[in-house]
Write a protein that holds these residues in place. Structure first.
Motif, PDB file in Angstrom:
ATOM      1  N   UNK A 179       0.805  -1.202   0.000  1.00 29.89           N
ATOM      2  CA  UNK A 179       0.000   0.000   0.000  1.00 29.89           C
ATOM      3  C   UNK A 179       0.846   1.264   0.000  1.00 29.89           C
ATOM      4  N   UNK A 180       2.140   1.147   0.182  1.00 30.31           N
ATOM      5  CA  UNK A 180       3.014   2.321   0.135  1.00 30.31           C
ATOM      6  C   UNK A 180       3.838   2.372  -1.147  1.00 30.31           C
ATOM      7  N   UNK A 181       3.465   1.566  -2.126  1.00 30.88           N
ATOM      8  CA  UNK A 181       4.212   1.519  -3.388  1.00 30.88           C
ATOM      9  C   UNK A 181       4.349   2.893  -4.033  1.00 30.88           C
ATOM     10  N   UNK A 182       3.327   3.729  -3.884  1.00 31.01           N
ATOM     11  CA  UNK A 182       3.348   5.032  -4.559  1.00 31.01           C
ATOM     12  C   UNK A 182       4.437   5.967  -4.045  1.00 31.01           C
ATOM     13  N   UNK A 183       5.034   5.681  -2.878  1.00 30.51           N
ATOM     14  CA  UNK A 183       6.109   6.531  -2.384  1.00 30.51           C
ATOM     15  C   UNK A 183       7.452   5.813  -2.335  1.00 30.51           C
ATOM     16  N   UNK A 184       7.469   4.538  -2.704  1.00 28.25           N
ATOM     17  CA  UNK A 184       8.687   3.744  -2.627  1.00 28.25           C
ATOM     18  C   UNK A 184       9.555   3.960  -3.860  1.00 28.25           C
ATOM     19  N   UNK A 185      10.848   4.188  -3.671  1.00 23.32           N
ATOM     20  CA  UNK A 185      11.721   4.399  -4.836  1.00 23.32           C
ATOM     21  C   UNK A 185      11.968   3.116  -5.641  1.00 23.32           C
ATOM     22  N   UNK A 186      11.582   1.967  -5.116  1.00 27.85           N
ATOM     23  CA  UNK A 186      11.827   0.688  -5.791  1.00 27.85           C
ATOM     24  C   UNK A 186      10.613   0.194  -6.575  1.00 27.85           C
ATOM     25  N   UNK A 187       9.552   0.977  -6.630  1.00 22.06           N
ATOM     26  CA  UNK A 187       8.314   0.533  -7.275  1.00 22.06           C
ATOM     27  C   UNK A 187       8.544   0.043  -8.697  1.00 22.06           C
ATOM     28  N   UNK A 188       9.290   0.795  -9.481  1.00 24.47           N
ATOM     29  CA  UNK A 188       9.555   0.403 -10.871  1.00 24.47           C
ATOM     30  C   UNK A 188      10.237  -0.949 -10.968  1.00 24.47           C
ATOM     31  N   UNK A 189      11.201  -1.181 -10.073  1.00 16.24           N
ATOM     32  CA  UNK A 189      11.895  -2.469 -10.072  1.00 16.24           C
ATOM     33  C   UNK A 189      10.955  -3.599  -9.657  1.00 16.24           C
ATOM     34  N   UNK A 190      10.098  -3.345  -8.684  1.00 15.03           N
ATOM     35  CA  UNK A 190       9.147  -4.370  -8.231  1.00 15.03           C
ATOM     36  C   UNK A 190       8.180  -4.741  -9.350  1.00 15.03           C
ATOM     37  N   UNK A 191       7.674  -3.740 -10.031  1.00 22.17           N
ATOM     38  CA  UNK A 191       6.743  -4.006 -11.128  1.00 22.17           C
ATOM     39  C   UNK A 191       7.436  -4.821 -12.211  1.00 22.17           C
ATOM     40  N   UNK A 192       8.656  -4.447 -12.562  1.00 25.02           N
ATOM     41  CA  UNK A 192       9.376  -5.187 -13.600  1.00 25.02           C
ATOM     42  C   UNK A 192       9.663  -6.617 -13.152  1.00 25.02           C
ATOM     43  N   UNK A 193       9.968  -6.800 -11.867  1.00 26.21           N
ATOM     44  CA  UNK A 193      10.219  -8.153 -11.337  1.00 26.21           C
ATOM     45  C   UNK A 193       8.959  -9.002 -11.454  1.00 26.21           C
ATOM     46  N   UNK A 194       7.797  -8.420 -11.122  1.00 29.29           N
ATOM     47  CA  UNK A 194       6.534  -9.165 -11.261  1.00 29.29           C
ATOM     48  C   UNK A 194       6.291  -9.549 -12.718  1.00 29.29           C
ATOM     49  N   UNK A 195       6.566  -8.629 -13.619  1.00 33.64           N
ATOM     50  CA  UNK A 195       6.392  -8.920 -15.047  1.00 33.64           C
ATOM     51  C   UNK A 195       7.362 -10.016 -15.479  1.00 33.64           C
ATOM     52  N   UNK A 196       8.629  -9.880 -15.096  1.00 32.87           N
ATOM     53  CA  UNK A 196       9.635 -10.879 -15.462  1.00 32.87           C
ATOM     54  C   UNK A 196       9.298 -12.256 -14.906  1.00 32.87           C
ATOM     55  N   UNK A 197       8.741 -12.273 -13.683  1.00 29.98           N
ATOM     56  CA  UNK A 197       8.385 -13.547 -13.035  1.00 29.98           C
ATOM     57  C   UNK A 197       7.022 -14.064 -13.474  1.00 29.98           C
ATOM     58  N   UNK A 198       6.277 -13.278 -14.270  1.00 31.58           N
ATOM     59  CA  UNK A 198       4.924 -13.652 -14.687  1.00 31.58           C
ATOM     60  C   UNK A 198       4.060 -13.928 -13.452  1.00 31.58           C
ATOM     61  N   UNK A 199       4.214 -13.074 -12.454  1.00 31.81           N
ATOM     62  CA  UNK A 199       3.609 -13.277 -11.141  1.00 31.81           C
ATOM     63  C   UNK A 199       2.080 -13.294 -11.192  1.00 31.81           C
ATOM     64  N   UNK A 200       1.489 -14.105 -10.340  1.00 33.14           N
ATOM     65  CA  UNK A 200       0.024 -14.189 -10.265  1.00 33.14           C
ATOM     66  C   UNK A 200      -0.624 -12.853  -9.919  1.00 33.14           C
TER      67      UNK A 200
END
Length: 170
Positions: free
Chosen positions: A1-22
């Motif tokens: 819920x704090x993704x909007x202020x986290x500096x790592x959000x872009x990396x997390x989103x890309x990791x989910x995409x790369x992992x084809x996360x549920x």
């Protein structure tokens, strides 16, 4: 819920995409993801390839909700690389969902209120979208943005005035 202020959000989103996360499956719940993961289904691709009918009864939730998640995953996978993405119309069932509404009449107002919880001033961005019928029974789509407290108050007031006037007239 704090993704909007986290500096790592872009990396997390890309990791989910790369992992084809549920978590990429639209409308899938955390409970469904945990259940599927426990059963060895931990990617969007794996979910959409589960055979139907499902070979398991979930510990929590209905089988139908897992079938919906599976079909959503299938549609999303089939949409990759396509613009616009694919869509499928749902079956219309009388007396369910939007079919429970009465038919539009001259005084009918359909309100679509959209908000952005991370917009200006800590979440103050609303779009009041309306559908009304003009004198020729043609739909009109006025919209009013409330980008600040002042505009939001004015938008709420304008929408309420329209609703009260339509109620009095019809």
């Amino acid at each position: 819920e704090l993704c909007h202020i986290c500096p790592w959000t872009g990396l997390c989103i890309q990791k989910r995409i790369d992992d084809d996360d549920l978590s990429l499956v639209a409308n899938i719940t955390r409970t469904q993801r945990r259940e599927l993961d426990a059963r060895g289904t931990n990617t969007l691709t794996a979910l959409c390839r589960l055979p139907l009918p499902l070979a398991f009864k979930p510990d929590r939730g209905s089988v139908a909700s897992y079938v919906r998640a599976r079909e959503q995953a299938r549609l999303q996978l089939d949409s990759r690389g396509k613009n616009p993405p694919l869509h499928e119309l749902r079956e219309i069932i009388q007396n369910e969902g939007l079919c429970r509404f009465p038919p539009p009449s001259p005084g009918a107002i359909f309100l679509d209120l959209e908000g952005d919880n991370i917009a200006f001033e800590g979440g103050r961005e609303y779009c009041f979208g309306l559908v009304t019928l003009d004198a020729n029974s043609k739909p009109e789509y006025p919209a009013d943005w409330g980008l600040t407290d002042t505009f939001e108050r004015a938008s709420v007031g304008a929408v309420m005035d329209l609703i009260v006037a339509a109620g009095a007239a019809h």
